[in-house]
Design a protein around this motif. Structure first.
Motif, PDB file in Angstrom:
ATOM      1  N   ALA A  62       8.379  -4.434 -52.583  1.00 15.84           N
ATOM      2  CA  ALA A  62       7.212  -4.687 -51.727  1.00 15.84           C
ATOM      3  C   ALA A  62       7.454  -5.930 -50.869  1.00 15.84           C
ATOM      4  N   ARG A  63       8.070  -6.955 -51.441  1.00 11.98           N
ATOM      5  CA  ARG A  63       8.377  -8.162 -50.660  1.00 11.98           C
ATOM      6  C   ARG A  63       9.366  -7.839 -49.551  1.00 11.98           C
ATOM      7  N   LEU A  64      10.341  -6.994 -49.852  1.00 15.18           N
ATOM      8  CA  LEU A  64      11.311  -6.586 -48.829  1.00 15.18           C
ATOM      9  C   LEU A  64      10.622  -5.796 -47.716  1.00 15.18           C
ATOM     10  N   MET A  65       9.706  -4.898 -48.081  1.00 16.00           N
ATOM     11  CA  MET A  65       8.936  -4.162 -47.075  1.00 16.00           C
ATOM     12  C   MET A  65       8.149  -5.148 -46.216  1.00 16.00           C
ATOM     13  N   LEU A  66       7.535  -6.120 -46.860  1.00 16.21           N
ATOM     14  CA  LEU A  66       6.749  -7.114 -46.131  1.00 16.21           C
ATOM     15  C   LEU A  66       7.641  -7.905 -45.177  1.00 16.21           C
ATOM     16  N   ARG A  67       8.835  -8.263 -45.630  1.00 23.06           N
ATOM     17  CA  ARG A  67       9.783  -8.973 -44.759  1.00 23.06           C
ATOM     18  C   ARG A  67      10.171  -8.107 -43.563  1.00 23.06           C
ATOM     19  N   ALA A  68      10.366  -6.802 -43.787  1.00 22.78           N
ATOM     20  CA  ALA A  68      10.685  -5.883 -42.688  1.00 22.78           C
ATOM     21  C   ALA A  68       9.515  -5.788 -41.717  1.00 22.78           C
ATOM     22  N   MET A  69       8.294  -5.783 -42.251  1.00 21.37           N
ATOM     23  CA  MET A  69       7.103  -5.714 -41.401  1.00 21.37           C
ATOM     24  C   MET A  69       6.966  -6.971 -40.543  1.00 21.37           C
ATOM     25  N   ALA A 128      14.284   4.164 -46.600  1.00 16.48           N
ATOM     26  CA  ALA A 128      13.306   4.885 -45.789  1.00 16.48           C
ATOM     27  C   ALA A 128      11.929   4.236 -45.892  1.00 16.48           C
ATOM     28  N   ARG A 129      11.568   3.746 -47.085  1.00 22.99           N
ATOM     29  CA  ARG A 129      10.281   3.067 -47.242  1.00 22.99           C
ATOM     30  C   ARG A 129      10.251   1.773 -46.432  1.00 22.99           C
ATOM     31  N   SER A 130      11.336   1.012 -46.453  1.00 25.69           N
ATOM     32  CA  SER A 130      11.374  -0.235 -45.678  1.00 25.69           C
ATOM     33  C   SER A 130      11.282   0.047 -44.185  1.00 25.69           C
ATOM     34  N   TYR A 131      11.981   1.082 -43.736  1.00 29.15           N
ATOM     35  CA  TYR A 131      11.907   1.450 -42.325  1.00 29.15           C
ATOM     36  C   TYR A 131      10.486   1.897 -41.966  1.00 29.15           C
ATOM     37  N   ALA A 132       9.894   2.751 -42.795  1.00 29.67           N
ATOM     38  CA  ALA A 132       8.532   3.232 -42.523  1.00 29.67           C
ATOM     39  C   ALA A 132       7.548   2.060 -42.478  1.00 29.67           C
ATOM     40  N   ALA A 133       7.716   1.093 -43.371  1.00 37.35           N
ATOM     41  CA  ALA A 133       6.827  -0.076 -43.379  1.00 37.35           C
ATOM     42  C   ALA A 133       6.965  -0.851 -42.070  1.00 37.35           C
ATOM     43  N   ALA A 134       8.208  -1.071 -41.633  1.00 35.22           N
ATOM     44  CA  ALA A 134       8.437  -1.807 -40.382  1.00 35.22           C
ATOM     45  C   ALA A 134       7.831  -1.047 -39.207  1.00 35.22           C
ATOM     46  N   ARG A 135       7.990   0.274 -39.194  1.00 36.94           N
ATOM     47  CA  ARG A 135       7.450   1.073 -38.088  1.00 36.94           C
ATOM     48  C   ARG A 135       5.930   1.046 -38.073  1.00 36.94           C
ATOM     49  N   LEU A 136       5.322   1.081 -39.260  1.00 34.38           N
ATOM     50  CA  LEU A 136       3.863   1.020 -39.346  1.00 34.38           C
ATOM     51  C   LEU A 136       3.314  -0.347 -38.929  1.00 34.38           C
ATOM     52  N   ALA A 137       4.146  -1.367 -39.020  1.00 31.97           N
ATOM     53  CA  ALA A 137       3.691  -2.724 -38.717  1.00 31.97           C
ATOM     54  C   ALA A 137       3.454  -2.949 -37.227  1.00 31.97           C
ATOM     55  N   ILE A 138       4.101  -2.135 -36.388  1.00 33.38           N
ATOM     56  CA  ILE A 138       4.032  -2.388 -34.946  1.00 33.38           C
ATOM     57  C   ILE A 138       3.784  -1.113 -34.162  1.00 33.38           C
ATOM     58  N   ARG A 146      11.646  -1.696 -29.916  1.00 33.35           N
ATOM     59  CA  ARG A 146      12.355  -0.424 -30.079  1.00 33.35           C
ATOM     60  C   ARG A 146      13.800  -0.663 -30.517  1.00 33.35           C
ATOM     61  N   GLN A 147      14.445  -1.683 -29.951  1.00 35.62           N
ATOM     62  CA  GLN A 147      15.822  -2.009 -30.363  1.00 35.62           C
ATOM     63  C   GLN A 147      15.859  -2.468 -31.818  1.00 35.62           C
ATOM     64  N   PHE A 148      14.867  -3.265 -32.214  1.00 37.34           N
ATOM     65  CA  PHE A 148      14.813  -3.724 -33.602  1.00 37.34           C
ATOM     66  C   PHE A 148      14.738  -2.528 -34.548  1.00 37.34           C
ATOM     67  N   LEU A 149      13.842  -1.584 -34.257  1.00 34.82           N
ATOM     68  CA  LEU A 149      13.698  -0.414 -35.131  1.00 34.82           C
ATOM     69  C   LEU A 149      14.985   0.406 -35.181  1.00 34.82           C
ATOM     70  N   LYS A 150      15.656   0.543 -34.049  1.00 33.98           N
ATOM     71  CA  LYS A 150      16.924   1.285 -34.010  1.00 33.98           C
ATOM     72  C   LYS A 150      17.984   0.574 -34.851  1.00 33.98           C
ATOM     73  N   MET A 151      18.099  -0.742 -34.665  1.00 34.34           N
ATOM     74  CA  MET A 151      19.084  -1.515 -35.447  1.00 34.34           C
ATOM     75  C   MET A 151      18.748  -1.481 -36.940  1.00 34.34           C
ATOM     76  N   LEU A 152      17.452  -1.541 -37.270  1.00 34.63           N
ATOM     77  CA  LEU A 152      17.052  -1.503 -38.677  1.00 34.63           C
ATOM     78  C   LEU A 152      17.402  -0.157 -39.297  1.00 34.63           C
ATOM     79  N   SER A 153      17.093   0.932 -38.603  1.00 32.31           N
ATOM     80  CA  SER A 153      17.402   2.251 -39.167  1.00 32.31           C
ATOM     81  C   SER A 153      18.907   2.418 -39.367  1.00 32.31           C
ATOM     82  N   GLU A 154      19.688   1.901 -38.422  1.00 28.02           N
ATOM     83  CA  GLU A 154      21.151   1.988 -38.558  1.00 28.02           C
ATOM     84  C   GLU A 154      21.654   1.128 -39.714  1.00 28.02           C
TER      85      GLU A 154
END
Length: 172
Positions: A62-69, A128-138, A146-154
């Motif tokens: 959860a902390r990692l998801m929060l950091r991604a967000m 996938a959960r960390s990516y979904a959390a980051a995407r939901l944050a913004i 958009r570049q951040f999300l692309k780099m994160l997914s990669e």
């Protein structure tokens, strides 16, 4: 900070629109369902029928998801008034103590980079959960976001079809 799960939940619910507005089970359940569907291409089984309980997320994840967000929120180099308001509402709803608020302020001043997030993820479901959390944050309305999300997914090795499913689900 021991309140990461509550903070992730509150941040997702603070979106107040689209998919997040209907997150009756909470933000963690929404994130888990998005990730499950994205990776498997199917709806998750009902939790009461032996399916996964997406709210049972370890504090570290959860902390990692929060950091991604937070990293997603700051990806464009600024936290605008709407983002700041959502963060404050989530902090209030989560009931963060002074230590939790200090942690969040430090994270906003010096957010994790994608490699930092990726090296702490344990497996494809957590990725996938960390990516979904980051995407939901913004709402990725800038090139930097958009570049951040692309780099994160990669960096997380989330398959392109899974990130596409998450995007479609969140944008719906």
């Amino acid at each position: 900070m021991a309140d990461s799960r509550r903070m992730v939940d509150a941040l997702v619910r603070s979106r107040r629109s689209g998919l997040a507005a209907g997150a009756a089970l909470g933000g963690l359940a929404l994130i888990g369902g998005l990730a499950f569907r994205a990776l498997r291409g199917t709806e998750p089984p009902a939790p009461t029928k032996g399916g996964p309980d997406f709210t049972a997320v370890a504090e570290d994840e959860a902390r990692l998801m929060l950091r991604a967000m937070v990293a997603a929120t700051t990806a464009d180099g600024m936290v605008d008034a709407a983002e700041r308001q959502r963060l404050q509402a989530a902090v209030s709803e989560a009931g963060l103590d002074a230590d939790g608020q200090s942690w969040l302020e430090r994270e906003l001043e010096s957010p994790a980079d994608v490699d930092e997030i990726a090296e702490r993820v344990a497996g494809p479901d957590a990725a996938a959960r960390s990516y979904a959390a980051a995407r939901l944050a913004i709402d990725p309305d800038t090139l930097q976001e958009r570049q951040f999300l692309k780099m994160l997914s990669e960096a997380l090795d989330v398959p392109a079809d899974a990130t596409d499913r998450i995007e479609r689900d969140v944008a719906a």
